[in-house]
Design a protein around this motif. Structure first.
Motif, PDB file in Angstrom:
ATOM      1  N   VAL A   1       5.482  79.270  20.734  1.00 31.20           N
ATOM      2  CA  VAL A   1       5.575  80.524  19.975  1.00 31.20           C
ATOM      3  C   VAL A   1       4.305  80.798  19.186  1.00 31.20           C
ATOM      4  CG1 VAL A   1       6.752  81.706  18.082  1.00 31.20           C
ATOM      5  CG2 VAL A   1       8.089  80.549  19.862  1.00 31.20           C
TER       6      VAL A   1
ATOM      7  N   GLU B   1      15.498  91.433  23.356  1.00 28.71           N
ATOM      8  CA  GLU B   1      15.839  90.033  23.610  1.00 28.71           C
ATOM      9  C   GLU B   1      15.972  89.260  22.297  1.00 28.71           C
ATOM     10  OE1 GLU B   1      16.633  88.514  26.316  1.00 28.71           O
ATOM     11  OE2 GLU B   1      16.165  90.075  27.775  1.00 28.71           O
ATOM     12  N   ILE B   2      15.093  89.561  21.351  1.00 27.51           N
ATOM     13  CA  ILE B   2      15.147  88.861  20.052  1.00 27.51           C
ATOM     14  C   ILE B   2      16.359  89.335  19.249  1.00 27.51           C
ATOM     15  CG2 ILE B   2      13.920  88.498  17.874  1.00 27.51           C
ATOM     16  CD1 ILE B   2      11.300  88.840  19.545  1.00 27.51           C
TER      17      ILE B   2
ATOM     18  N   VAL C   1       8.329  89.511  15.529  1.00 25.44           N
ATOM     19  CA  VAL C   1       8.803  90.896  15.535  1.00 25.44           C
ATOM     20  C   VAL C   1       7.747  91.885  15.032  1.00 25.44           C
ATOM     21  CG1 VAL C   1      10.456  92.492  14.479  1.00 25.44           C
ATOM     22  CG2 VAL C   1      11.252  90.353  15.522  1.00 25.44           C
TER      23      VAL C   1
ATOM     24  N   GLY D   1       9.895  87.245  23.716  1.00 19.94           N
ATOM     25  CA  GLY D   1      11.273  87.707  23.774  1.00 19.94           C
ATOM     26  C   GLY D   1      12.193  86.633  24.329  1.00 19.94           C
TER      27      GLY D   1
ATOM     28  N   CYS E   1      14.264  94.025  13.891  1.00 20.79           N
ATOM     29  CA  CYS E   1      13.742  94.801  15.033  1.00 20.79           C
ATOM     30  C   CYS E   1      14.070  96.288  14.903  1.00 20.79           C
ATOM     31  CB  CYS E   1      14.332  94.288  16.344  1.00 20.79           C
ATOM     32  SG  CYS E   1      13.949  92.575  16.753  1.00 20.79           S
TER      33      CYS E   1
ATOM     34  N   LYS F   1      13.036  84.098  21.884  1.00 24.41           N
ATOM     35  CA  LYS F   1      13.753  84.597  20.696  1.00 24.41           C
ATOM     36  C   LYS F   1      12.926  84.402  19.428  1.00 24.41           C
ATOM     37  CE  LYS F   1      17.331  85.031  23.476  1.00 24.41           C
ATOM     38  NZ  LYS F   1      17.669  86.339  24.076  1.00 24.41           N
ATOM     39  N   ALA F   2      11.659  84.735  19.516  1.00 22.19           N
ATOM     40  CA  ALA F   2      10.730  84.472  18.417  1.00 22.19           C
ATOM     41  C   ALA F   2      10.819  85.556  17.350  1.00 22.19           C
ATOM     42  CB  ALA F   2       9.311  84.373  18.963  1.00 22.19           C
ATOM     43  N   ALA F   3      11.723  85.393  16.408  1.00 17.48           N
ATOM     44  CA  ALA F   3      11.917  86.395  15.349  1.00 17.48           C
ATOM     45  C   ALA F   3      10.663  86.585  14.505  1.00 17.48           C
ATOM     46  CB  ALA F   3      13.091  85.979  14.464  1.00 17.48           C
TER      47      ALA F   3
ATOM     48  N   LEU G   1      11.894  93.083  21.925  1.00 19.15           N
ATOM     49  CA  LEU G   1      12.680  93.228  20.695  1.00 19.15           C
ATOM     50  C   LEU G   1      14.172  93.186  20.993  1.00 19.15           C
ATOM     51  CD1 LEU G   1      10.576  95.956  18.826  1.00 19.15           C
ATOM     52  CD2 LEU G   1      10.690  93.492  18.323  1.00 19.15           C
TER      53      LEU G   1
END
Length: 317
Positions: free
Chosen positions: A229, A284-285, A260, A252, A290, A255-257, A282
């Motif tokens: 990430v 996917e996260i 964003v 995505g 988002c 899931k790398a918040a 976005l």
């Protein structure tokens, strides 16, 4: 008027006779008709056309054999692979790549040591999808070949076999002087989930060739390498938009918040593919952070972007 099945008006004997016609056009059409029969008995007849004096007839025969399978078919195709006409040799390599019967590898193996690089490459390409374990030592030796295309095809064989013990060789190939070899090696590393593979892929994000960087960005996401990430975020401003697309896709998938804000800014990009991928990433996260980025683009001028934006908003609780 009614029509009889193909065999009723042109059986194998008739076509065999046409292969001896003085007109090369007739011989070429006969090869095509033999392929259309899909009869096992047609294979030997098509194979005989690989010895025709006219290159166009031999070319058609090499193409036609791609419709069949088995060791006998492979034996005939190796004749085409060493043809003096490069079109015939290329078609034979293409047809070899269509073989599915593992036994077909036996007549191909000797050509991996052929004097001509194109033949060596074609032979390796032919055995790739056959997944023969005994092909591995041959392919590993070919990674030291002087010709880059041979090395590329050897990597294909190694990558298909997915053996963890080949990891050092794949990592070494990811540093090859030739960009296509490096890109292929990066793709082959995708089977491994080891830390060493992750390190090689992360290093490839800084490669001088954009196609290598693109491949590395894609594999890091597909492999769900969580440690990637931060490196992906650091590489986010890559000068090539194709690489940026793969970076966003992987972020995505991971899931790398924390990414964003970076991804959200890409919704303002001029290139619609970047906006579309940003919206998808976005989605996917799918965290509340988002939403503010997405809401401003529900009426984007590009229909694919609008579709992804609305899909992404629908995924956020």
């Amino acid at each position: 008027m009614t029509f009889e099945p193909f065999e009723a008006f042109s059986d194998l004997d008739d076509l065999a006779e046409k292969l001896r016609d003085a007109d090369p056009g007739v011989r070429r059409v006969a090869v095509m008709d033999l392929a259309d029969t899909a009869e096992p008995g047609a294979v030997a007849l098509i194979g005989s056309a690989l010895h025709d004096v006219v290159p166009e007839v031999r070319l058609q025969a090499a193409i036609a054999l791609g419709e069949f399978d088995g060791r006998d078919c492979a034996q005939m195709l190796v004749v085409g692979l060493v043809d003096a006409d490069h079109r015939v040799a290329r078609a034979a390599a293409d047809s070899l790549a269509e073989l599915k019967d593992p036994a077909a590898a036996d007549p191909i193996f000797p050509l991996i040591a052929h004097a001509a690089p194109a033949v060596r490459a074609g032979a390796l390409r032919g055995i790739k999808e056959l997944r023969r374990p005994d092909a591995l030592p041959l392919a590993l030796r070919a990674l030291d070949d002087a010709d880059p295309q041979v090395r590329v095809e050897a990597l294909g064989v190694v990558g298909y076999l997915k053996v963890e013990e080949t990891l050092p060789a794949l990592i070494a190939a990811s540093r090859d002087a030739h960009a296509e070899v490096r890109r292929t090696a990066v793709g082959a590393l995708g089977f491994s989930r080891s830390a060493h593979a992750a390190e090689a892929l992360i290093r490839a994000l800084s490669d001088s060739d954009w196609s290598v960087r693109e491949a590395a960005a894609e594999i890091l996401g597909k492999g769900r390498f969580a440690r990637a990430v931060a490196p992906l975020m650091a590489a986010f401003e890559d000068p090539e938009w194709q690489v940026q697309v793969k970076i966003m896709r992987s972020l995505g998938q991971l899931k790398a918040a924390e990414a964003v804000p970076l991804i959200g800014r890409s919704l303002e990009a001029e290139i619609s593919n970047l906006r579309k991928e940003a919206a998808a990433a976005l989605g996917e996260i799918a965290v509340p952070a988002c939403r503010p980025y997405l809401e401003g683009f529900v009426d984007d001028p590009d229909p694919d972007v609008r579709k992804n934006v609305r899909w992404a908003l629908g995924r956020i609780e």
